[in-house]
Design a protein around this motif. Structure first.
Motif: not given
Length: 240
Positions: A169-180
């Motif tokens: 779950v947290l690995a997926e979340l970092r995909l979103a963080f990298h777009v910010v």
């Protein structure tokens, strides 16, 4: 959205070849790629080159394809017919669902903690590490420390299955963080809130800690969804 690279990813991955040891396995390759994705080395939308990565790591293409399959199952990669394998770009609905899962799991862990004192060394290291990185202006480090905080929080349950769930779950979340495009604005407000949750747990105040955590996750979801939706809609197509 996709990102095209010139094979530079191969040069960086060559440094990881030693991690494979004598027996190169798909699981070890997947571990390396998972870490690189989490670190933003392969941003969302990047097409992963079989030739470049297999050559850099010194593994067969069959081994690499199996690693790709494992990471596709973890929702970190996606295979597009006749185009190749890409680092997944989350939809806004994915981000919402990730936070729904986090709220269910993380709050339940805090609610189910036993009698104090709790073993909070890992949480303490994550909080102090994030505060140190913020002082140094390392906002990527703050992001990593924040992920560590939540992994350590879930680890308080003492469940290998829950740890495995949250790792994905947290690995997926970092995909979103990298777009910010402004990681400081995204992560800085939560340094204080991490500290408040830690303080409540150190004081044995589980109910307060759970309330702080629930509010934290709701506010973080709202902030990230707003920023992410705007950036993904505006992002041009790319390839790597």
């Amino acid at each position: 959205m996709s990102t095209t690279g010139s094979g530079s990813e191969g040069g960086g991955l060559a440094d990881d070849r030693a991690l494979l040891g004598r027996t190169s396995t798909a699981e070890r390759v997947a571990d390396i790629l998972r870490t690189r994705i989490a670190e933003g080395f392969f941003p969302p939308g990047t097409r992963l080159s079989e030739d470049s990565i297999a050559g850099a790591l010194g593994v067969s293409r069959n081994t690499l394809r199996e690693a790709f399959r494992l990471l596709t199952h973890e929702r970190l990669l996606v295979h597009e017919l006749n185009r190749g394998v890409f680092v997944r770009v989350l939809a806004v609905e994915d981000v919402v669902d990730i936070y729904r899962t986090r709220r269910l799991v993380e709050c339940a862990v805090v609610r189910g903690l036993g009698t104090p004192p709790f073993a909070l060394d890992g949480l303490t290291r994550a909080v102090t590490g994030g505060e140190r990185d913020a002082r140094e202006g390392d906002w990527k480090g703050v992001s990593t420390a924040n992920i560590h905080f939540h992994r350590e929080l879930v680890a308080l349950a003492g469940s290998a299955r829950t740890d495995e769930l949250m790792r994905g779950v947290l690995a997926e979340l970092r995909l979103a963080f990298h777009v910010v495009d402004d990681p400081r604005a995204l992560h800085e407000p939560y340094l204080v809130r991490n500290r408040e949750i830690l303080d409540a747990l150190q004081a044995g105040e589980r109910t307060k800690a759970e309330r702080l955590l629930a509010d934290y996750l709701d506010d973080s979801r709202e902030q990230l969804v707003e920023v992410y939706a705007r950036l993904v809609d505006a992002a041009p197509a790319t390839e790597a």
